[in-house]
Design a protein around this motif. Structure first.
Motif, mmCIF file in Angstrom:
data_model
loop_
_atom_site.group_PDB
_atom_site.id
_atom_site.type_symbol
_atom_site.label_atom_id
_atom_site.label_comp_id
_atom_site.label_asym_id
_atom_site.label_seq_id
_atom_site.Cartn_x
_atom_site.Cartn_y
_atom_site.Cartn_z
ATOM 1 N N LEU A 78 61.755 48.083 17.073
ATOM 2 C CA LEU A 78 62.870 47.935 15.882
ATOM 3 C C LEU A 78 61.894 48.230 14.635
ATOM 4 N N VAL A 79 60.737 47.818 14.486
ATOM 5 C CA VAL A 79 60.199 48.176 13.196
ATOM 6 C C VAL A 79 59.832 49.498 13.022
ATOM 7 N N ASN A 80 59.725 50.294 14.000
ATOM 8 C CA ASN A 80 59.652 51.607 13.990
ATOM 9 C C ASN A 80 60.755 52.608 13.990
ATOM 10 N N SER A 81 61.896 51.989 14.962
ATOM 11 C CA SER A 81 63.135 52.813 14.884
ATOM 12 C C SER A 81 64.457 52.071 15.961
ATOM 13 N N ALA A 116 64.682 51.001 19.995
ATOM 14 C CA ALA A 116 64.960 49.709 20.477
ATOM 15 C C ALA A 116 66.056 49.641 21.178
ATOM 16 N N ALA A 117 67.367 50.208 20.844
ATOM 17 C CA ALA A 117 68.522 50.049 21.460
ATOM 18 C C ALA A 117 68.251 50.823 22.827
ATOM 19 N N ILE A 118 67.730 51.981 22.807
ATOM 20 C CA ILE A 118 67.774 52.840 23.892
ATOM 21 C C ILE A 118 66.713 52.158 24.959
ATOM 22 N N ALA A 125 66.680 60.195 18.001
ATOM 23 C CA ALA A 125 67.987 60.530 17.615
ATOM 24 C C ALA A 125 68.815 59.975 18.613
ATOM 25 N N ILE A 126 69.982 59.526 17.874
ATOM 26 C CA ILE A 126 71.152 58.910 18.485
ATOM 27 C C ILE A 126 71.608 60.010 19.695
ATOM 28 N N PRO A 127 71.396 59.405 20.992
ATOM 29 C CA PRO A 127 71.920 60.278 21.908
ATOM 30 C C PRO A 127 73.557 60.614 21.907
#
Length: 349
Positions: free
Chosen positions: A42-45, A49-51, A101-103
């Motif tokens: 999450l700190v990075n992206s 984290a969600a993926i 990127a958001i898929p």
């Protein structure tokens, strides 16, 4: 309620299994370790984290649907390959590898199916390796990742980003000098790259997550990352690849696996793990160049090949004390049980 008791909780159990699946990427069967690792991502992206969560949930739900072994599900062993393949598909199809990127809807369906497929691959490879008492490791992720990345180039609904091609040492400048940043960033990013995180801060947070469950595993992970970085620099590897952690992430995983997890931790297994980490660093470049013509990234194939080679024949070496995959917990616990067994045997005599 203690952490371990959440596994059987009627509502929190699935959360526990999911977090353990995240931790199992680095051999940590501990939900707190998994949670800290997720925070590192999450700190990075937040996208990564969600993926990661989406991948581990998809593969775990598949195992539940197929009524796989409950113990393996509860320990997160059907989740970690799903997490990795989901992360890989986003990483290698995004314009920005570092943040992802958001898929699209099509890619989301694609990566969920890929994550689910790792559940079948895990069971198949486990059955094949069962007689040898060797775990599948991340080979389900590697095979499924390669197959699904190949197919990306044939579908217009899924855009292939600039990283949907192999990363080879010759893509980096060899003239760039090594500096202090090469070392501390290269070591941290080596750990981060296990989860496709091109962020050295995330790497050190992941290390903290590992240490929550096992200090020996954390030390071996750090040692493996240091070895990968040092070997690459010693042999004149390109500075950019070293700083990006590409020589170190397979070495870090190999060091954890051989340094107390699948072998009882002692001086022999320590040296064995160090040697494995050295070879893993060299072979990253070898496999990267080998795969370049067919357009595939190395992923964790180096770690799997080196670890399998060094574990399948482990029973031939009396200096090593094997730990069967079904009995492997933490290096500390593996060693404690082994020493207790020796005391029981000596007492019986």
């Amino acid at each position: 309620m203690r952490v371990g008791q959440f596994q059987d909780h009627p509502t929190l159990g699935f959360v526990d299994w999911t977090l353990r699946g995240v931790g199992q990427v680095v051999f940590q069967n501990n939900p707190l370790a998994g949670l800290v690792i997720l925070l590192g991502l999450l700190v990075n992206s937040w996208i990564y984290a969600a993926i990661c969560i989406l991948g581990v949930v998809a593969s775990t739900l598949t195992a539940i649907w197929l009524k796989a072994d409950k113990g393996l599900i509860r320990d997160g062993l059907f989740g970690f390959n799903g997490a990795l393949v989901a992360l890989a598909l986003v990483a290698f199809t995004s314009e920005d590898f570092q943040t992802g990127a958001i898929p699209s809807v099509a890619m989301t369906v694609y990566l969920v199916c890929a994550a689910a497929f790792t559940t079948m691959a895990f069971a198949t490879i486990a059955a094949l390796l069962g007689p040898h008492k060797v775990a599948p490791l991340t080979m389900p992720f590697v095979l499924v990742g390669w197959l699904f990345l190949f197919a990306v180039l044939k579908f217009n609904a899924i855009e292939a980003g600039p990283m949907a091609k192999p990363v080879s040492p010759d893509q980096f400048a060899y003239s760039a000098p090594y500096d202090f940043g090469t070392w501390y960033q290269g070591i941290g990013t080596s750990i981060g790259q296990i989860f496709f995180q091109d962020n050295w801060i995330t790497g050190y947070i992941i290390l903290v997550g590992i240490a929550i469950n096992s200090r020996i595993s954390a030390a071996m992970c750090l040692l493996g990352a240091v070895i990968g970085t040092f070997i690459a620099a010693l042999f004149g590897g390109p500075e950019g690849a070293i700083r990006d952690g590409l020589f170190g992430y397979n070495a870090a995983l190999t060091a954890i696996a051989l340094g107390g997890f699948f072998l009882v931790f002692n001086w022999s297994s320590l040296l064995y793990a160090v040697f494995g980490a050295v070879v893993s660093a060299w072979l990253w470049a070898s496999i990267a160049i080998f795969l370049k013509p067919i357009g595939m990234p190395v992923l964790t194939s180096t770690f799997v090949l080196v670890t399998w080679i060094m574990l399948i024949g482990q029973y031939a070496f009396k200096a090593l004390v094997p730990v069967p995959p079904a009995e492997a917990t933490t290096p500390e616990d593996n060693r404690r049980r082994y020493l207790a067994g020796l005391q029981t045997d000596s007492g019986a005599e």
